[in-house]
Enzyme design. Structure first.
Site, PDB file in Angstrom:
ATOM      1  N   GLU A 124      -7.771  -5.083   5.644  1.00 49.05           N
ATOM      2  CA  GLU A 124      -7.823  -4.455   4.342  1.00 49.05           C
ATOM      3  C   GLU A 124      -6.953  -5.233   3.713  1.00 49.05           C
ATOM      4  O   GLU A 124      -6.957  -5.928   2.361  1.00 49.05           O
ATOM      5  CB  GLU A 124      -7.666  -3.009   4.070  1.00 49.05           C
ATOM      6  CG  GLU A 124      -9.142  -2.616   4.456  1.00 49.05           C
ATOM      7  CD  GLU A 124      -9.350  -1.021   4.685  1.00 49.05           C
ATOM      8  OE1 GLU A 124      -8.789  -0.420   5.880  1.00 49.05           O
ATOM      9  OE2 GLU A 124      -9.209   0.066   3.593  1.00 49.05           O
ATOM     10  N   ASN A 183       1.280  -1.520  -0.105  1.00 52.05           N
ATOM     11  CA  ASN A 183      -0.040  -0.114   0.361  1.00 52.05           C
ATOM     12  C   ASN A 183       0.827   1.271   0.071  1.00 52.05           C
ATOM     13  O   ASN A 183       1.478   1.521   0.825  1.00 52.05           O
ATOM     14  CB  ASN A 183      -0.588  -0.104   1.248  1.00 52.05           C
ATOM     15  CG  ASN A 183      -1.804   1.444   1.559  1.00 52.05           C
ATOM     16  OD1 ASN A 183      -1.678   2.089   0.363  1.00 52.05           O
ATOM     17  ND2 ASN A 183      -2.866   1.361   2.163  1.00 52.05           N
ATOM     18  N   HIS A 238     -13.231   2.474   0.339  1.00 52.23           N
ATOM     19  CA  HIS A 238     -12.901   2.019   0.856  1.00 52.23           C
ATOM     20  C   HIS A 238     -13.968   0.426   0.847  1.00 52.23           C
ATOM     21  O   HIS A 238     -14.063  -0.120   1.574  1.00 52.23           O
ATOM     22  CB  HIS A 238     -14.172   2.880   2.905  1.00 52.23           C
ATOM     23  CG  HIS A 238     -13.019   3.820   3.354  1.00 52.23           C
ATOM     24  ND1 HIS A 238     -14.036   4.446   3.945  1.00 52.23           N
ATOM     25  CD2 HIS A 238     -11.877   3.519   4.091  1.00 52.23           C
ATOM     26  CE1 HIS A 238     -13.127   5.491   4.233  1.00 52.23           C
ATOM     27  NE2 HIS A 238     -12.147   4.827   3.965  1.00 52.23           N
ATOM     28  N   ARG A 250     -12.218  15.719   7.310  1.00 49.48           N
ATOM     29  CA  ARG A 250     -13.247  16.948   6.126  1.00 49.48           C
ATOM     30  C   ARG A 250     -14.558  16.871   6.483  1.00 49.48           C
ATOM     31  O   ARG A 250     -15.176  16.015   7.389  1.00 49.48           O
ATOM     32  CB  ARG A 250     -13.347  15.256   5.440  1.00 49.48           C
ATOM     33  CG  ARG A 250     -11.664  15.225   4.362  1.00 49.48           C
ATOM     34  CD  ARG A 250     -11.570  13.985   3.265  1.00 49.48           C
ATOM     35  NE  ARG A 250     -11.034  12.995   3.967  1.00 49.48           N
ATOM     36  CZ  ARG A 250     -10.296  11.683   4.181  1.00 49.48           C
ATOM     37  NH1 ARG A 250     -11.432  11.138   2.816  1.00 49.48           N
ATOM     38  NH2 ARG A 250      -9.989  10.993   4.183  1.00 49.48           N
ATOM     39  N   ARG A 303      -2.911  -1.964  -3.181  1.00 46.44           N
ATOM     40  CA  ARG A 303      -3.653  -1.108  -2.773  1.00 46.44           C
ATOM     41  C   ARG A 303      -3.538  -0.474  -4.436  1.00 46.44           C
ATOM     42  O   ARG A 303      -3.141   0.481  -3.971  1.00 46.44           O
ATOM     43  CB  ARG A 303      -3.805  -1.162  -1.343  1.00 46.44           C
ATOM     44  CG  ARG A 303      -5.004   0.334  -1.626  1.00 46.44           C
ATOM     45  CD  ARG A 303      -5.269   0.947  -0.371  1.00 46.44           C
ATOM     46  NE  ARG A 303      -6.292   1.720  -0.298  1.00 46.44           N
ATOM     47  CZ  ARG A 303      -6.299   2.836   0.496  1.00 46.44           C
ATOM     48  NH1 ARG A 303      -5.047   3.733   1.160  1.00 46.44           N
ATOM     49  NH2 ARG A 303      -7.710   3.866   0.853  1.00 46.44           N
TER      50      ARG A 303
END
Ligand code: ADP
Length: 406
Positions: A390, A7, A186, A247, A97
């Site tokens: 993940e 990743n 996600h 955010r 990823r």
């Protein structure tokens, strides 16, 4: 069989090497290289991560580029101090990823030159993420040469959304010419916990309806219908949806024009404000929920307000997805906040009793790890906590692509 998962961020590279041959795949080693490109980089490598036999090595050394970081990681994985393999030939495949696959990718895929071109094509949609993801792929291709490489996209799980769900009510050309639509993110995590939840409920994935809440630094909520993503809170970019660390999530789009006119802020300044100075940080000055709870307990009104806003927004998403799904088997909490924050889970589900969501406060407060039920036995809708993984999902999908390839 061993699979390496990579990743890559703009100045970082995370890796995990999985043994896939066991009944339950497990990580042999993991690591994080940071400050790539700075005068001094740092690589933290762990053999047997999370086990009693864990061995950690920290190397501080210049890491001028991702290739140097990956080569150092390979040296550590094959070295005498904390090595786990003899050489790179033991690695059967590398899973990457990739954040944005646009409409090109509905599934994980073997990386070829045309796949690399398609990932490049998606760069305008994810200018901060796809370029480092591509760097990771090209670096691994150079180092591992003929070892199969697989791309696993954050967006792929959400490609099952229908046009009435993913389209914005803008002039149709915005979609047709510029690809402006909801993509969602996600996906690897939502898919992983959906599978975990289905298994926990003892039902086939294709028969479960779920609302999965990935609540971390970045957060998104997904409506899963018959095992597939039907709707999700993030949109063209990961800025939309619920309130996040920095955010803003959903806002009236006209706020942007208003602020541009009234405050004279440029597009870049507004981008920075909405992505990095909003959310929890914008409301109460911190983006770590542990810190925010502490401050709220000490009487800080803004911290309390931020927590209330977060729970309220989550609840609205749950309600709207209940309406969209019609029937819900379970609400599933995952990621840093979802897995750890008892109060955030309780506040999110409070008041939903008449909609069939009845929490069990003792189960919710239990320190137990692993997938578990936190709703009352009589609750028509189960509420679960399901730890996400993940990296493992990327390894599983890489293996599935390898098997398909034959
Ligand atoms: P990322 O989106 O970066 O992968 P994570 O899923 O690791 O983030 O979630 C990070 C967030 O989880 C932190 O910002 C913190 O607010 C929250 N978090 C982690 N542990 C706890 C905890 N024990 N209690 C409450 N919140 C927690």
């Amino acid at each position: 069989m061993k699979i390496l998962v990579i990743n890559t961020g703009s100045s970082s590279l995370k890796y995990q090497l999985f043994e896939m041959g066991a009944a339950k795949p497990y990580p042999l080693a993991s690591g994080l290289a940071e400050r790539i490109g700075d005068s001094l980089g740092i690589l933290t490598h762990k053999k047997d991560p999370g086990e009693a036999t864990e061995k950690k090595l920290v190397k501080e050394t210049p890491l001028p580029d991702h290739a140097t970081a990956l080569r150092l990681a390979m040296d550590l994985m094959t070295g005498s101090e904390a090595g786990v393999i003899k050489d790179a030939s033991e690695i059967a495949a590398v899973g990457h990823r990739v954040v944005h696959g646009g409409e090109h990718f509905h599934d994980s895929t073997l990386i070829t030159d045309s796949v690399i071109e398609a990932i490049k094509h998606c760069v305008p949609l994810a200018p901060l993420h796809n370029p480092p993801n591509l760097t990771g792929i090209l670096t691994a291709k150079a180092i591992f040469e003929s070892t199969p490489q697989v791309a696993v996209f954050d967006t792929a799980f959400h490609q099952s959304m229908a046009p009435e769900v993913y389209l914005y009510a803008l002039p149709y050309e915005c979609y047709a010419d510029k690809g402006v639509r909801r993509y969602g993110f996600h996906g690897t995590s939502h898919w992983y916990v959906a599978k975990e939840a289905a298994a926990f409920l003892g039902k086939p994935l294709a028969e479960v309806n779920l609302i999965t809440l990935h609540l971390g630094n970045g957060s998104s909520i997904t409506a899963v219908k018959n095992g597939k993503s039907m709707d999700t809170s993030m949109g063209l970019t990961p800025l939309a949806g619920v309130i996040m660390g920095t955010r803003c999530g959903d806002i009236d789009p006209a706020i942007i024009f208003y602020l541009a006119r009234e405050s004279g802020l440029s597009t870049d300044q507004l981008d920075d404000m909405l992505n990095k100075k909003s959310g929890f940080k914008g409301i109460c000055g911190s983006n770590d929920l542990r810190d925010i709870h502490k401050r709220a307990d000490e009487g800080d009104a803004r911290s309390k307000l931020a927590l209330d806003m977060f729970a309220y927004r989550n609840k609205k998403y749950i309600g709207s997805y209940m309406a969209a799904l019609g029937r819900v088997d379970a609400i599933v909490f995952t990621a840093g906040i979802g897995e750890n924050d008892t109060q955030a889970r309780a506040a999110t589900c409070a008041g939903l009793e008449n909609m069939g969501v009845v929490m069990d406060p003792a189960l919710n407060a239990s320190p137990e790890r692993g997938i578990r039920r936190i709703s009352a036995e009589k609750s028509p809708v189960a509420v679960l906590v399901a730890p996400t993984n993940e990296e493992l999902e990327i390894a599983n999908q890489t293996l599935a692509v390898l098997k398909k390839k034959g």
